[in-house]
Scaffold this motif. Structure first.
Motif, PDB file in Angstrom:
ATOM      1  N   ASN B 139       0.811  -1.217   0.000  1.00 14.02           N
ATOM      2  CA  ASN B 139       0.000   0.000   0.000  1.00 14.02           C
ATOM      3  C   ASN B 139       0.845   1.269   0.000  1.00 14.02           C
ATOM      4  N   ALA B 140       2.175   1.130  -0.124  1.00 13.76           N
ATOM      5  CA  ALA B 140       3.025   2.333  -0.067  1.00 13.76           C
ATOM      6  C   ALA B 140       2.641   3.334  -1.156  1.00 13.76           C
ATOM      7  N   ALA B 141       2.437   2.853  -2.381  1.00 11.79           N
ATOM      8  CA  ALA B 141       2.128   3.773  -3.486  1.00 11.79           C
ATOM      9  C   ALA B 141       0.804   4.491  -3.220  1.00 11.79           C
ATOM     10  N   ALA B 142      -0.227   3.726  -2.834  1.00 13.87           N
ATOM     11  CA  ALA B 142      -1.538   4.349  -2.578  1.00 13.87           C
ATOM     12  C   ALA B 142      -1.428   5.361  -1.437  1.00 13.87           C
ATOM     13  N   SER B 143      -0.666   5.014  -0.406  1.00 14.30           N
ATOM     14  CA  SER B 143      -0.538   5.920   0.728  1.00 14.30           C
ATOM     15  C   SER B 143       0.175   7.214   0.338  1.00 14.30           C
ATOM     16  N   HIS B 144       1.259   7.082  -0.430  1.00 15.58           N
ATOM     17  CA  HIS B 144       1.985   8.291  -0.832  1.00 15.58           C
ATOM     18  C   HIS B 144       1.140   9.174  -1.760  1.00 15.58           C
ATOM     19  N   VAL B 145       0.342   8.553  -2.620  1.00 14.33           N
ATOM     20  CA  VAL B 145      -0.544   9.353  -3.478  1.00 14.33           C
ATOM     21  C   VAL B 145      -1.569  10.081  -2.606  1.00 14.33           C
ATOM     22  N   GLU B 148       0.318  12.973  -0.915  1.00 13.17           N
ATOM     23  CA  GLU B 148       0.747  14.076  -1.789  1.00 13.17           C
ATOM     24  C   GLU B 148      -0.412  14.999  -2.159  1.00 13.17           C
ATOM     25  N   PHE B 149      -1.609  14.398  -2.384  1.00 11.43           N
ATOM     26  CA  PHE B 149      -2.725  15.226  -2.840  1.00 11.43           C
ATOM     27  C   PHE B 149      -3.770  15.474  -1.745  1.00 11.43           C
ATOM     28  N   GLY B 150      -3.516  14.951  -0.547  1.00  9.51           N
ATOM     29  CA  GLY B 150      -4.462  15.166   0.554  1.00  9.51           C
ATOM     30  C   GLY B 150      -5.808  14.501   0.316  1.00  9.51           C
ATOM     31  N   LEU B 151      -5.785  13.283  -0.218  1.00  7.68           N
ATOM     32  CA  LEU B 151      -7.024  12.551  -0.485  1.00  7.68           C
ATOM     33  C   LEU B 151      -7.409  11.807   0.793  1.00  7.68           C
ATOM     34  N   LYS B 152      -8.495  12.244   1.430  1.00  3.78           N
ATOM     35  CA  LYS B 152      -8.826  11.719   2.757  1.00  3.78           C
ATOM     36  C   LYS B 152      -9.967  10.719   2.754  1.00  3.78           C
ATOM     37  N   GLY B 153     -10.475  10.372   1.568  1.00  5.54           N
ATOM     38  CA  GLY B 153     -11.534   9.367   1.482  1.00  5.54           C
ATOM     39  C   GLY B 153     -10.948   7.971   1.411  1.00  5.54           C
ATOM     40  N   PRO B 154     -11.681   7.044   0.779  1.00  4.03           N
ATOM     41  CA  PRO B 154     -11.237   5.650   0.734  1.00  4.03           C
ATOM     42  C   PRO B 154      -9.870   5.511   0.068  1.00  4.03           C
ATOM     43  N   GLY B 155      -9.030   4.666   0.648  1.00  7.31           N
ATOM     44  CA  GLY B 155      -7.721   4.424   0.061  1.00  7.31           C
ATOM     45  C   GLY B 155      -7.271   3.012   0.351  1.00  7.31           C
ATOM     46  N   TYR B 156      -6.894   2.279  -0.692  1.00  3.58           N
ATOM     47  CA  TYR B 156      -6.335   0.945  -0.477  1.00  3.58           C
ATOM     48  C   TYR B 156      -5.667   0.412  -1.734  1.00  3.58           C
ATOM     49  N   THR B 157      -5.070  -0.756  -1.573  1.00  7.45           N
ATOM     50  CA  THR B 157      -4.333  -1.390  -2.666  1.00  7.45           C
ATOM     51  C   THR B 157      -4.970  -2.728  -2.996  1.00  7.45           C
ATOM     52  N   VAL B 158      -4.997  -3.015  -4.284  1.00 12.22           N
ATOM     53  CA  VAL B 158      -5.535  -4.287  -4.750  1.00 12.22           C
ATOM     54  C   VAL B 158      -4.384  -5.094  -5.327  1.00 12.22           C
TER      55      VAL B 158
END
Lengths: 95, 403
Positions: B139-145, B148-158
């Protein structure tokens, strides 16, 4: 003998300062013994990276646990304190 | 249900360092497969791959930031920056809570794992860099994205091997369509062209030693690549209200599991995934104007995929252009279907279908129009992108020309 110890001490101070300066993205000359890591913009992750750099540079193991940063085992209150701690560890290892 | 559109696209892959140069390379049928340059390459039996050349991470990231970024995260961040810039989105406080990120990757920080296993096992070191875990986690890539853009909604890696990015984008599509978010950054990235990453793939004996020739009678297997792409998926009304340029509409997504073999492809699973995607899009199979195939270039995949397409499309299977862009950018495993979606975007927006490069002779067992070697001008309203993963997990996306 006295001169050797002096040179080694200078070397440790210079190398530790270099490692911290690199982490802070500053020049070593901008860092003094009184500098505090937080004031240099080094956060908890940066501190862990500094500890790693110090361990690698001197081949020592630093008793640092990020869960208990205030522990007496390794004083990180200033750059000078860190240098003094590293000197002790290097001396203990040489003994 | 809400409609979902794409308002931004970005990429870093062996064909180009942005969407424009990737389109150009696809239109020229360029093949980015070449000699591998990783450490200990002389100990590999497979010495070819599609590497990203000329990428200088220090030009994109501060030195202290780089120590936290595995190559697969760097690829995702560079792609996401391009996509966000194109979208023109401004993430204010309200939108931040309604914006998220879902990315695909199969190997995560594989290069970090490889480097540090080497340090402790081969070099006998007893200490590793403190950031090994935050670098290698999937999930490192999803977390860094998100950071970087302050996206505070759903976030995860598939992570579904070769279908990771399609599954990720399908989830993002569902998220926006169902109202769970207004904006989702989505796609995938992969960077496992390191000694251990290639050595592992060698073991399966499915890799080509010359090049990737999907659907060609003399095909000799798959070729690994590295790279990825990231898109901005956005609620149509949200995009329209702010006057955003719409690149395409996402109209259908279908998933299925073979529930069969861990590596051998199956016909039934892909058939069900394609049918599910088309049903989701409410489109008859003969409305599909272009198929970006999974097309790995292995004997088994290409034959099975052709059979599956024939079952889904009927007579239309003889008419619809089907190409595998893996012939040009290699198989970027968990990031590959994101870059392949760019092939669909190019077909929809520029009316140019990317070719299947390195094609030598038709295979009577396949018999599709595989757009051999040269890109083709065509009017494309609907494009379908296939991804059929090891483990029998299938994901198919359907795009339509911008409304």
């Amino acid at each position: 003998m006295g001169l050797d110890v002096m040179q080694e001490t200078d070397f440790i101070a210079a190398r530790v300062t270099e490692i911290i300066a690199e982490q802070a993205m500053m020049e070593p000359s901008d860092i003094t013994d009184d500098s505090r890591l937080a004031d240099l913009g080094i956060d908890s992750l940066g501190l862990v990276e500094c500890i790693f750099g110090i361990e690698e540079a001197f081949g020592i193991s630093v008793p640092f646990n990020a869960n208990t940063p205030e522990q007496p085992g390794f004083d990180i209150s200033s750059v000078g304190a860190i240098i003094a701690e590293v000197e002790k560890l290097v001396a203990r290892q040489a003994a | 249900m809400r409609r979902v559109v794409i308002t931004g696209a970005g990429t870093l892959n062996p064909l180009g360092a942005d969407v424009r140069s990737t389109f150009s390379a696809m239109q020229q049928g360029q093949c980015a497969i070449g000699p591998l340059t990783c450490r200990d390459v002389e100990r590999l039996h497979i010495k070819i791959g599609a590497e990203i050349r000329g990428f200088a991470p220090e030009q994109h990231f501060a030195r202290n930031a780089l120590s936290l970024l595995d190559r697969f995260t760097q690829i995702a961040l560079v792609s996401a920056r391009q996509a966000m810039a194109q979208s023109g989105l401004v993430i204010d406080e309200a939108l931040a809570l309604r914006a998220g990120v879902i990315l695909g990757t199969a190997g995560g920080g594989n290069t970090t794992v490889d480097d540090n296993y080497r340090a402790v096992y081969a070099d006998g070191k007893d200490r590793v860099h403190p950031f090994v875990v935050p670098r290698l986690m999937h999930n490192a890539a999803a977390s860094h994205v998100s950071m970087e853009f302050g996206l505070k909604g759903p976030g995860y890696t598939v992570s579904t091997a070769c279908a990771s990015a399609n599954h990720a984008m399908g989830q993002a599509f569902h998220m926006v369509r169902g109202g769970g978010a207004d904006v989702m950054l989505t796609g995938g990235s992969e960077a496992m062209l390191c000694f251990g990453g290639i050595k592992a793939w060698e073991g399966l004996r499915v890799m080509s030693r010359d090049t990737c020739r999907p659907f060609s009678r003399d095909r000799s297997g798959m070729v690994q690549g590295e790279g990825g792409a990231v898109f901005v998926f956005e609620d149509y009304e949200h995009a329209r209200a702010r006057g955003a340029e719409i690149l395409a509409e996402v109209v259908g997504f279908g998933m299925s599991s073979d529930a069969g073999d861990i590596v051998m492809p199956d016909r039934d699973g892909p058939v069900r995934a394609m049918r599910a995607a088309l049903a989701d899009a409410a489109l008859a199979p003969n409305r599909v104007d272009y198929v970006n195939a999974h097309g790995t270039g292995t004997a088994a995949n290409d034959r099975t995929e052709a059979e599956a397409l024939r079952i889904v499309m009927g007579a239309h299977a003889d008419a619809v252009p089907v190409s595998s862009t893996k012939s040009m950018h290699g198989h970027m495993i968990g990031g590959t279907s994101a870059v392949e979606l760019l092939g669909c975007l190019m077909a929809l927006r520029e009316g140019v279908i990317p070719p299947t490069a390195n094609f030598n002779e038709p295979d009577p067992e396949i018999g599709l129009d595989v757009v051999p070697n040269s890109a083709r001008e065509a009017s494309v309203d609907v494009a379908m992108s296939n991804a059929f993963a090891f483990g029998g997990l299938n994901a198919v996306l359907v795009l339509r020309r911008a409304p």
